[in-house]
Design a protein around this motif. Structure first.
Motif, short mmCIF file in Angstrom:
data_model
loop_
_atom_site.label_atom_id
_atom_site.label_comp_id
_atom_site.label_asym_id
_atom_site.label_seq_id
_atom_site.Cartn_x
_atom_site.Cartn_y
_atom_site.Cartn_z
N UNK A 1 0.64 -1.07 0.16
CA UNK A 1 -0.10 -0.14 0.02
C UNK A 1 0.74 1.23 -0.12
N UNK A 2 0.34 2.30 -0.80
CA UNK A 2 1.10 3.55 -0.70
C UNK A 2 0.36 4.25 0.48
N UNK A 3 1.40 5.27 0.91
CA UNK A 3 2.73 5.84 0.74
C UNK A 3 3.57 4.53 1.34
N UNK A 4 4.93 4.53 0.63
CA UNK A 4 5.75 3.79 1.08
C UNK A 4 7.01 4.47 1.60
N UNK A 5 7.54 4.46 2.62
CA UNK A 5 8.65 5.09 3.19
C UNK A 5 10.00 4.21 2.87
N UNK A 6 10.96 4.71 2.30
CA UNK A 6 12.21 4.06 1.92
C UNK A 6 13.38 4.48 3.02
N UNK A 7 13.98 3.95 3.49
CA UNK A 7 14.99 4.28 4.52
C UNK A 7 16.56 3.46 4.07
N UNK A 54 14.97 -0.48 3.84
CA UNK A 54 13.99 -1.01 4.79
C UNK A 54 12.85 -0.16 4.11
N UNK A 55 11.75 -0.88 4.04
CA UNK A 55 10.23 -0.16 3.26
C UNK A 55 9.37 -0.47 4.43
N UNK A 56 8.57 0.90 4.53
CA UNK A 56 7.47 0.52 5.42
C UNK A 56 6.32 1.43 4.93
N UNK A 57 5.25 0.85 5.51
CA UNK A 57 3.86 1.50 5.20
C UNK A 57 3.25 1.45 6.42
N UNK A 58 1.71 1.53 6.21
CA UNK A 58 0.70 1.28 7.35
C UNK A 58 0.51 -0.43 7.51
N UNK A 59 0.82 -1.16 6.52
CA UNK A 59 0.89 -2.56 6.67
C UNK A 59 2.01 -3.12 7.56
N UNK A 60 3.00 -2.54 7.73
CA UNK A 60 4.10 -3.05 8.33
C UNK A 60 5.62 -2.76 7.64
N UNK A 61 6.54 -3.60 8.16
CA UNK A 61 7.97 -3.14 7.63
C UNK A 61 8.77 -4.27 7.18
N UNK A 62 9.44 -4.16 6.28
CA UNK A 62 10.32 -5.08 5.60
C UNK A 62 11.49 -4.59 5.24
#
Length: 79
Positions: A1-7, A54-62
């Protein structure tokens, strides 16, 4: 799901690119394809380490990681 935060992290320290580093390091994320990329120009042995994206959004983090080992800087010498 969007939005996706990348770190991006190197040796578990978040990579933050300051304005003076923008010509040597770039972080890119394409929202349409989901492709994330960290580019380091002019690589040196001190750039060796464990890099993690690391990618994260409202569904979780991977996250995924890889080890980069820079032995020495290579240069072409035309004489």
């Amino acid at each position: 799901r969007r939005p996706i935060q990348i770190r991006w992290f190197k040796d578990e320290r978040e990579i933050r690119i300051e304005e003076k580093q923008q010509h040597t390091r770039q972080i890119y994320f394409d929202q349409l394809t989901g492709r994330a990329m960290l580019t380091i120009h002019d690589v040196f042995p001190q750039d060796s380490g464990v890099y993690r994206c690391e990618a994260s959004n409202s569904q979780g983090r991977e996250s995924t990681s890889t080890t980069v080992d820079v032995i020495r800087k290579f240069s072409l010498d035309f004489h």
